[in-house]
Design a protein around this motif. Structure first.
Motif, PDB file in Angstrom:
ATOM      1  N   GLU A 153     -76.162  15.933 -19.496  1.00 37.04           N
ATOM      2  CA  GLU A 153     -77.150  15.092 -18.755  1.00 37.04           C
ATOM      3  C   GLU A 153     -78.547  16.011 -18.554  1.00 37.04           C
ATOM      4  OE1 GLU A 153     -75.822  13.626 -15.266  1.00 37.04           O
ATOM      5  OE2 GLU A 153     -77.664  13.418 -14.490  1.00 37.04           O
ATOM      6  N   ASP A 166     -71.809  19.408 -19.170  1.00 37.46           N
ATOM      7  CA  ASP A 166     -71.549  18.616 -17.818  1.00 37.46           C
ATOM      8  C   ASP A 166     -69.941  18.744 -17.537  1.00 37.46           C
ATOM      9  OD1 ASP A 166     -73.872  17.274 -17.907  1.00 37.46           O
ATOM     10  OD2 ASP A 166     -73.146  15.556 -18.974  1.00 37.46           O
ATOM     11  N   GLY A 179     -73.710   6.445 -13.101  1.00 42.71           N
ATOM     12  CA  GLY A 179     -73.236   7.859 -13.560  1.00 42.71           C
ATOM     13  C   GLY A 179     -74.422   8.299 -14.313  1.00 42.71           C
ATOM     14  N   ARG A 180     -73.961   8.889 -15.481  1.00 45.38           N
ATOM     15  CA  ARG A 180     -74.907   9.698 -16.274  1.00 45.38           C
ATOM     16  C   ARG A 180     -76.012   8.647 -17.007  1.00 45.38           C
ATOM     17  NH1 ARG A 180     -71.236  13.709 -19.777  1.00 45.38           N
ATOM     18  NH2 ARG A 180     -70.052  11.839 -20.206  1.00 45.38           N
ATOM     19  N   PHE A 181     -75.528   7.637 -17.362  1.00 43.43           N
ATOM     20  CA  PHE A 181     -76.419   6.584 -17.815  1.00 43.43           C
ATOM     21  C   PHE A 181     -77.693   6.160 -16.847  1.00 43.43           C
ATOM     22  CE2 PHE A 181     -73.258   6.363 -20.856  1.00 43.43           C
ATOM     23  CZ  PHE A 181     -73.716   5.866 -22.262  1.00 43.43           C
ATOM     24  N   ALA A 182     -77.226   5.782 -15.703  1.00 44.79           N
ATOM     25  CA  ALA A 182     -78.016   5.296 -14.474  1.00 44.79           C
ATOM     26  C   ALA A 182     -79.019   6.635 -14.299  1.00 44.79           C
ATOM     27  CB  ALA A 182     -77.116   4.871 -13.350  1.00 44.79           C
ATOM     28  N   GLU A 222     -67.455   7.474 -18.846  1.00 44.21           N
ATOM     29  CA  GLU A 222     -66.950   6.620 -17.610  1.00 44.21           C
ATOM     30  C   GLU A 222     -67.254   5.374 -17.872  1.00 44.21           C
ATOM     31  OE1 GLU A 222     -64.512   7.441 -15.759  1.00 44.21           O
ATOM     32  OE2 GLU A 222     -64.849   9.737 -15.870  1.00 44.21           O
ATOM     33  N   GLU A 223     -68.702   4.992 -18.149  1.00 46.81           N
ATOM     34  CA  GLU A 223     -69.168   3.757 -18.116  1.00 46.81           C
ATOM     35  C   GLU A 223     -68.562   2.624 -18.975  1.00 46.81           C
ATOM     36  OE1 GLU A 223     -70.871   6.467 -17.973  1.00 46.81           O
ATOM     37  OE2 GLU A 223     -72.447   6.299 -16.384  1.00 46.81           O
TER      38      GLU A 223
END
Lengths: 279, 228
Positions: free
Chosen positions: B55, A72, B140-143, A101-102
């Motif tokens: 991802e 990424d 972000g990536r989780f979503a 980020e989260e």
């Protein structure tokens, strides 16, 4: 042209710095690192047959190559492979360096860590690899003298670990033994972010693993992401042929290996039972 | 005119803000799409977890896990029977996931004593943790990973996967002939053979995705064997 030369030199220097080529064992940590990798294999994977097959040899060839998966944006992690062709064992390594980020979290490991070990048929040619040779007599001596060497979690990690085990298994109605829960914590490895615990009362193996170093307190802020459990009664088979293709089982050999590491080499710890729920 | 421009910009910004704070959800596990989505999300490494590469890699793992289930349902190769590969005879994807009797096929996914498909508590706890991260701030990536898993599961329930099986056309691995498609995956246990006629799909064929190793099958003599 004269003005271009320094620019070219600068470009080459920059490229060398930024391509992260793990072109030799030295880039991964040199022979001390390779010895730790072999010690990890010795403890968790290898058998007598692997050792016996090396009896008449004086050197262990070590093939190293850089691996470059597409990552990424902003992910500066590095990947490499160490292949031991005479053992037919390939070790995948990762040096993690990215940001979540989260979680507002930098995920960064201090060195390369084992992310997978596979039995492979080595390629016919070592062309894609940097080849090193380790002295087998010296390596044998190292493995013999360190075969019982144990590194345990420090007090801070042990506290986080106990809390994580309790949180993971707390919802089970498991009876304490003589008023307590007994856990056997396997030794830590400097080259792997994996830790096994055997919870005796529940007859359950708990495996913690992470992309972060386990000694990093941030790892334990998301411990729910890194836990797997195996019931040694229900999830054991002699061979995967008994349930081919299923990923719900461990072989008796695998379980035996984990139990040896947790009970024989591990550290016994006790947990106070949780308070009964309020009526 | 300026008022209109300002209004349009404000509307776009509000819409964007609305999108960026959309809540990511996963259907209930009692909904087959929710159950399948849980499996796909459970089997793919998320950022911070061992096995995470990117991802795209985790999305590919979800897709290929779903293709394994599809292949066990609809693409039994010549010379094999479904029960031999999936441990069940069924046309129901949920039964392919849960298996029957004591032979679970996927760790954490089974049926309870009433026959209802259930997940281990840690599967749901991890999902809730991932959802809380997915719904924190800008998606972000989780979503995106969770939404992808749900979208795949929904597609499957509608009967059509829009993305191809990357292992469909595999014919040889090393010197051996294989059936194509993947019929099993194992997590972080690449060192061990999954048993039966399974053949490890190597890295050069993209057989390792998000901490999972995929396995295809050896071909069998077409004359001697019968299909399902």
């Amino acid at each position: 042209m004269k003005r271009l030369l320094p620019l070219c030199a600068l470009t080459i220097a920059f490229a060398t710095h930024t391509t992260f080529a793990a072109s030799s064992l030295d880039d991964l940590g040199g022979e001390p690192f390779a010895r730790e990798v072999v010690r990890h294999l010795y403890r968790w994977y290898l058998d007598e047959a692997d050792v016996d097959a090396q009896t008449d040899k004086t050197e262990l060839p070590v093939w190293v190559r850089d691996v470059k998966p597409k990552l990424d944006d902003g992910d500066n992690s590095r990947f490499a492979e160490i292949l031991f062709p005479s053992l037919g064992v390939s070790v995948s390594l990762k040096k993690t360096d990215y940001r979540i980020e989260e979680l507002n979290l930098e995920v960064k490991s201090r060195g390369y860590r084992i992310i997978n070990v596979a039995r492979v048929k080595p390629p016919a040619s070592a062309d894609a690899y940097a080849v090193t040779r380790m002295s087998l007599p010296a390596l044998r001596e190292h493995l013999f003298t360190t075969r019982n060497q144990r590194e345990y979690p420090d007090a801070a990690l042990a506290t986080r670990l106990r809390a994580a085990v309790k949180a993971e298994l707390g919802d089970r109605a498991i009876a304490p033994i003589n008023g307590e829960h007994i856990c056997h914590v396997g030794p830590l490895s400097s080259v792997s972010n994996e830790l096994w615990v055997y919870w005796e009362n529940a007859r359950t193996l708990v495996r913690f693993s992470s992309d972060l170093d386990l000694s990093n307190p941030a790892t334990w802020t998301q411990e729910r992401l890194t836990v797997k459990t195996y019931d040694v009664d229900k999830q054991a088979v002699l061979s995967f042929n008994e349930a081919p293709g299923s990923n719900a089982f461990l072989t008796r050999h695998q379980i035996g290996r984990v139990l040896y590491n947790c009970i024989v080499l591990g550290q016994r710890q006790t947990l106070a039972p949780s308070a009964p729920p309020k009526p | 005119m300026r008022f209109i421009q300002t209004t349009v910009i404000a509307a776009v910004m509000l819409a964007a803000a609305g999108i960026s704070h959309a809540t990511v959800t996963v259907p209930s596990p009692s909904d087959p799409a929710g159950y399948v989505a849980r499996l796909l999300i459970n089997e793919a490494a998320f950022p911070g977890e061992r096995g995470f590469v990117s991802e795209a890699d985790s999305k590919a793992a979800m897709l290929q896990v779903l293709w394994v289930l599809e292949s066990r349902l609809h693409h039994i190769p010549t010379g094999y029977r479904q029960r031999e590969i999936a441990m069940v005879e069924t046309t129901d994807i949920i039964t392919v996931i849960t298996g029957d009797g004591g032979r679970k096929q996927v760790e954490g996914f089974s049926r309870n004593t009433f026959g209802k498909p259930v997940t281990a508590p840690r599967v749901e706890e991890r999902l809730q943790r991932l959802l809380s991260l997915a719904n924190r701030g800008t998606p972000g990536r989780f979503a995106r990973l969770i939404e992808y898993g749900v979208a795949l599961a929904t597609e499957q329930r509608r009967g059509q996967l829009s993305e191809a099986d990357r292992f469909e056309h595999l014919t040889r691995i090393g010197a051996g002939a294989v059936t194509g498609r993947a019929y099993s995956w194992m997590t972080d246990r690449d060192y061990y053979n999954p048993g039966g006629s399974y053949v490890r799909i190597p890295d050069e064929n993209e057989g390792s995705l998000a901490g999972n190793r995929f396995f295809t099958l050896k071909t069998r003599d077409k004359k001697k064997e019968t299909t399902k």
